[in-house]
Design an enzyme around this catalytic site. Sequence first.
Site, PDB file in Angstrom:
ATOM      1  N   CYS A  32       0.370   1.916   6.840  1.00 50.73           N
ATOM      2  CA  CYS A  32      -0.815   2.262   7.788  1.00 50.73           C
ATOM      3  C   CYS A  32      -0.751   2.046   9.347  1.00 50.73           C
ATOM      4  O   CYS A  32       0.849   0.996   9.424  1.00 50.73           O
ATOM      5  CB  CYS A  32      -1.950   0.851   7.063  1.00 50.73           C
ATOM      6  SG  CYS A  32      -1.335  -0.658   7.105  1.00 50.73           S
ATOM      7  N   ASN A  55       0.042  -6.107  -2.256  1.00 55.64           N
ATOM      8  CA  ASN A  55      -1.189  -6.579  -1.669  1.00 55.64           C
ATOM      9  C   ASN A  55      -2.046  -7.288  -2.074  1.00 55.64           C
ATOM     10  O   ASN A  55      -1.330  -6.400  -3.518  1.00 55.64           O
ATOM     11  CB  ASN A  55      -1.315  -4.811  -1.256  1.00 55.64           C
ATOM     12  CG  ASN A  55      -3.413  -4.477  -0.781  1.00 55.64           C
ATOM     13  OD1 ASN A  55      -3.864  -5.130  -0.751  1.00 55.64           O
ATOM     14  ND2 ASN A  55      -3.338  -3.758   0.169  1.00 55.64           N
ATOM     15  N   GLU A  67       3.316  -4.116   2.781  1.00 58.84           N
ATOM     16  CA  GLU A  67       4.213  -5.080   3.736  1.00 58.84           C
ATOM     17  C   GLU A  67       4.514  -6.040   4.300  1.00 58.84           C
ATOM     18  O   GLU A  67       5.308  -6.618   4.431  1.00 58.84           O
ATOM     19  CB  GLU A  67       4.409  -4.002   4.774  1.00 58.84           C
ATOM     20  CG  GLU A  67       4.830  -2.566   4.711  1.00 58.84           C
ATOM     21  CD  GLU A  67       3.245  -1.897   4.022  1.00 58.84           C
ATOM     22  OE1 GLU A  67       3.008  -2.514   3.257  1.00 58.84           O
ATOM     23  OE2 GLU A  67       3.488  -0.117   4.422  1.00 58.84           O
ATOM     24  N   SER A  85       3.236   5.155   2.540  1.00 59.89           N
ATOM     25  CA  SER A  85       3.151   5.030   3.631  1.00 59.89           C
ATOM     26  C   SER A  85       3.221   4.609   4.714  1.00 59.89           C
ATOM     27  O   SER A  85       1.518   3.813   4.345  1.00 59.89           O
ATOM     28  CB  SER A  85       2.932   6.748   4.346  1.00 59.89           C
ATOM     29  OG  SER A  85       2.615   6.631   5.563  1.00 59.89           O
ATOM     30  N   HIS A  93      -1.439  -7.295   3.138  1.00 60.95           N
ATOM     31  CA  HIS A  93      -0.998  -5.848   2.495  1.00 60.95           C
ATOM     32  C   HIS A  93       1.162  -5.918   1.919  1.00 60.95           C
ATOM     33  O   HIS A  93       0.941  -7.135   2.125  1.00 60.95           O
ATOM     34  CB  HIS A  93      -0.954  -4.820   3.656  1.00 60.95           C
ATOM     35  CG  HIS A  93      -1.489  -4.200   4.267  1.00 60.95           C
ATOM     36  ND1 HIS A  93      -1.752  -2.802   4.801  1.00 60.95           N
ATOM     37  CD2 HIS A  93      -3.165  -4.462   3.963  1.00 60.95           C
ATOM     38  CE1 HIS A  93      -2.844  -2.826   5.158  1.00 60.95           C
ATOM     39  NE2 HIS A  93      -3.769  -3.900   4.310  1.00 60.95           N
ATOM     40  N   CYS A 114       0.824  -2.009   9.559  1.00 65.86           N
ATOM     41  CA  CYS A 114       1.998  -2.178   8.920  1.00 65.86           C
ATOM     42  C   CYS A 114       3.120  -2.000  10.029  1.00 65.86           C
ATOM     43  O   CYS A 114       4.036  -1.848   9.557  1.00 65.86           O
ATOM     44  CB  CYS A 114       2.130  -2.280   7.791  1.00 65.86           C
ATOM     45  SG  CYS A 114       1.366  -3.290   6.512  1.00 65.86           S
TER      46      CYS A 114
HETATM   47 ZN   LIG Z   1      -0.443  -2.083   6.036  1.00 66.90          ZN
END
Ligand SMILES: [Zn+2]
Length: 156
Positions: free
Chosen positions: A86, A48, A61, A84, A59, A89
Amino acid sequence: MPESAAAPYERWLSIAVEEAETGRDEGGVPIGAALIGADGRVLGRGHNRRVQDGDPSAHGETAAFRAAGRQRSYAGTTMVTTLSPCWYCSGLVRQFGISRVVIGEARTFHGGHDWLAENGVEVVLLDDARCVGLMTDFIAARPELWFEDIGQDGAE
Ligand SMILES: [Zn+2]
Protein backbone atom coordinates in the site's frame (compact mmCIF):
# COMPACT_ATOMS: atom_id res chain seq x y z
CA MET A 1 19.93 -27.88 -13.23
CA PRO A 2 21.35 -24.67 -11.76
CA GLU A 3 19.24 -22.78 -9.26
CA SER A 4 17.21 -20.20 -11.14
CA ALA A 5 17.78 -16.50 -10.53
CA ALA A 6 14.34 -16.29 -8.93
CA ALA A 7 15.04 -19.07 -6.41
CA PRO A 8 16.04 -16.89 -3.42
CA TYR A 9 12.99 -14.75 -4.06
CA GLU A 10 10.76 -17.81 -3.93
CA ARG A 11 12.37 -18.89 -0.66
CA TRP A 12 11.91 -15.46 0.86
CA LEU A 13 8.32 -15.32 -0.36
CA SER A 14 7.63 -18.61 1.42
CA ILE A 15 8.50 -16.88 4.72
CA ALA A 16 6.03 -14.09 3.93
CA VAL A 17 3.39 -16.68 2.99
CA GLU A 18 3.92 -18.47 6.32
CA GLU A 19 3.33 -15.17 8.09
CA ALA A 20 0.20 -14.48 6.02
CA GLU A 21 -1.15 -17.93 6.88
CA THR A 22 -0.50 -17.30 10.57
CA GLY A 23 -2.44 -14.05 10.29
CA ARG A 24 -5.28 -15.82 8.51
CA ASP A 25 -5.37 -18.53 11.19
CA GLU A 26 -5.56 -15.81 13.85
CA GLY A 27 -8.62 -14.38 12.12
CA GLY A 28 -6.71 -11.43 10.72
CA VAL A 29 -5.88 -9.95 7.33
CA PRO A 30 -3.68 -12.54 5.55
CA ILE A 31 -0.74 -10.40 4.49
CA GLY A 32 2.79 -11.32 5.53
CA ALA A 33 6.24 -9.90 4.94
CA ALA A 34 9.92 -10.22 5.81
CA LEU A 35 12.88 -7.89 5.67
CA ILE A 36 15.94 -9.62 4.22
CA GLY A 37 19.45 -8.33 4.78
CA ALA A 38 21.94 -7.65 2.01
CA ASP A 39 23.60 -10.95 2.99
CA GLY A 40 20.33 -12.88 2.59
CA ARG A 41 19.72 -13.20 6.33
CA VAL A 42 16.16 -12.74 7.60
CA LEU A 43 16.25 -9.54 9.69
CA GLY A 44 12.59 -9.54 10.66
CA ARG A 45 9.26 -11.05 9.72
CA GLY A 46 5.64 -10.32 10.54
CA HIS A 47 2.06 -10.11 9.41
CA ASN A 48 -0.84 -7.70 9.36
CA ARG A 49 -2.24 -7.33 12.90
CA ARG A 50 -5.13 -4.90 12.34
CA VAL A 51 -7.63 -7.30 13.90
CA GLN A 52 -5.35 -8.96 16.46
CA ASP A 53 -4.02 -5.71 17.94
CA GLY A 54 -6.81 -3.34 16.93
CA ASP A 55 -4.05 -1.41 15.17
CA PRO A 56 -4.67 -0.21 11.61
CA SER A 57 -1.00 0.75 11.24
CA ALA A 58 0.22 -2.82 11.85
CA HIS A 59 0.68 -3.93 8.25
CA GLY A 60 2.72 -6.97 7.22
CA GLU A 61 5.58 -4.82 6.01
CA THR A 62 5.63 -2.54 9.05
CA ALA A 63 5.49 -5.57 11.35
CA ALA A 64 8.51 -7.11 9.59
CA PHE A 65 10.31 -3.76 9.59
CA ARG A 66 9.77 -3.22 13.30
CA ALA A 67 10.76 -6.83 14.11
CA ALA A 68 14.11 -6.17 12.41
CA GLY A 69 14.93 -3.46 14.95
CA ARG A 70 17.39 -0.68 14.20
CA GLN A 71 19.59 -1.21 11.20
CA ARG A 72 22.55 0.99 10.42
CA SER A 73 21.69 0.98 6.75
CA TYR A 74 18.94 -0.45 4.58
CA ALA A 75 21.09 -0.43 1.44
CA GLY A 76 20.90 -3.84 -0.16
CA THR A 77 17.95 -4.99 1.93
CA THR A 78 14.84 -6.57 0.42
CA MET A 79 11.27 -6.28 1.65
CA VAL A 80 9.40 -9.39 0.57
CA THR A 81 5.63 -9.19 0.89
CA THR A 82 2.72 -11.37 -0.16
CA LEU A 83 0.81 -8.43 -1.65
CA SER A 84 1.64 -5.26 -3.56
CA PRO A 85 2.52 -2.71 -0.85
CA CYS A 86 0.00 0.00 0.00
CA TRP A 87 1.04 3.68 -0.10
CA TYR A 88 1.92 3.63 3.57
CA CYS A 89 4.28 0.68 3.19
CA SER A 90 5.62 1.96 -0.13
CA GLY A 91 6.46 5.17 1.72
CA LEU A 92 8.28 3.17 4.37
CA VAL A 93 10.41 1.51 1.67
CA ARG A 94 11.44 4.89 0.29
CA GLN A 95 11.82 6.60 3.66
CA PHE A 96 14.43 4.08 4.78
CA GLY A 97 16.04 3.36 1.41
CA ILE A 98 15.15 -0.32 1.17
CA SER A 99 16.70 -1.40 -2.13
CA ARG A 100 14.36 -4.07 -3.39
CA VAL A 101 10.75 -5.19 -2.99
CA VAL A 102 9.71 -8.73 -3.88
CA ILE A 103 5.93 -9.02 -4.25
CA GLY A 104 3.83 -12.17 -4.16
CA GLU A 105 0.99 -10.77 -6.23
CA ALA A 106 -0.66 -7.56 -7.44
CA ARG A 107 -3.86 -9.01 -8.92
CA THR A 108 -6.13 -8.49 -5.92
CA PHE A 109 -4.61 -5.13 -4.93
CA HIS A 110 -2.40 -2.81 -6.97
CA GLY A 111 -0.46 -0.71 -4.47
CA GLY A 112 2.52 1.59 -4.90
CA HIS A 113 4.97 -0.69 -6.63
CA ASP A 114 4.96 1.20 -9.95
CA TRP A 115 5.85 4.35 -8.04
CA LEU A 116 8.64 2.48 -6.28
CA ALA A 117 10.04 1.22 -9.58
CA GLU A 118 9.92 4.74 -11.03
CA ASN A 119 11.96 5.93 -8.08
CA GLY A 120 14.83 3.51 -8.27
CA VAL A 121 13.60 0.63 -6.13
CA GLU A 122 14.10 -2.78 -7.73
CA VAL A 123 10.65 -4.39 -7.94
CA VAL A 124 10.20 -8.12 -8.51
CA LEU A 125 6.61 -9.26 -9.05
CA LEU A 126 6.27 -13.04 -8.75
CA ASP A 127 2.52 -13.49 -9.42
CA ASP A 128 2.37 -16.36 -6.94
CA ALA A 129 -0.77 -18.52 -6.92
CA ARG A 130 -0.63 -19.12 -3.13
CA CYS A 131 -0.71 -15.38 -2.50
CA VAL A 132 -3.57 -14.82 -4.94
CA GLY A 133 -5.51 -17.63 -3.24
CA LEU A 134 -4.98 -16.23 0.26
CA MET A 135 -6.35 -12.83 -0.73
CA THR A 136 -9.16 -14.12 -2.97
CA ASP A 137 -10.47 -16.35 -0.18
CA PHE A 138 -10.14 -13.58 2.37
CA ILE A 139 -11.87 -10.89 0.29
CA ALA A 140 -14.75 -13.29 -0.46
CA ALA A 141 -15.12 -14.22 3.22
CA ARG A 142 -14.54 -10.83 4.90
CA PRO A 143 -15.16 -8.04 2.34
CA GLU A 144 -15.94 -5.46 5.05
CA LEU A 145 -12.63 -6.15 6.79
CA TRP A 146 -10.71 -5.86 3.55
CA PHE A 147 -12.30 -2.55 2.56
CA GLU A 148 -11.55 -1.27 6.06
CA ASP A 149 -7.91 -2.32 5.69
CA ILE A 150 -7.42 -0.49 2.38
CA GLY A 151 -9.28 2.59 3.60
CA GLN A 152 -12.34 2.25 1.40
CA ASP A 153 -15.95 1.98 2.49
CA GLY A 154 -16.72 -0.70 -0.08
CA ALA A 155 -19.64 1.27 -1.49
CA GLU A 156 -17.93 2.42 -4.67
ZN1 LIG B 1 0.74 -1.50 3.95
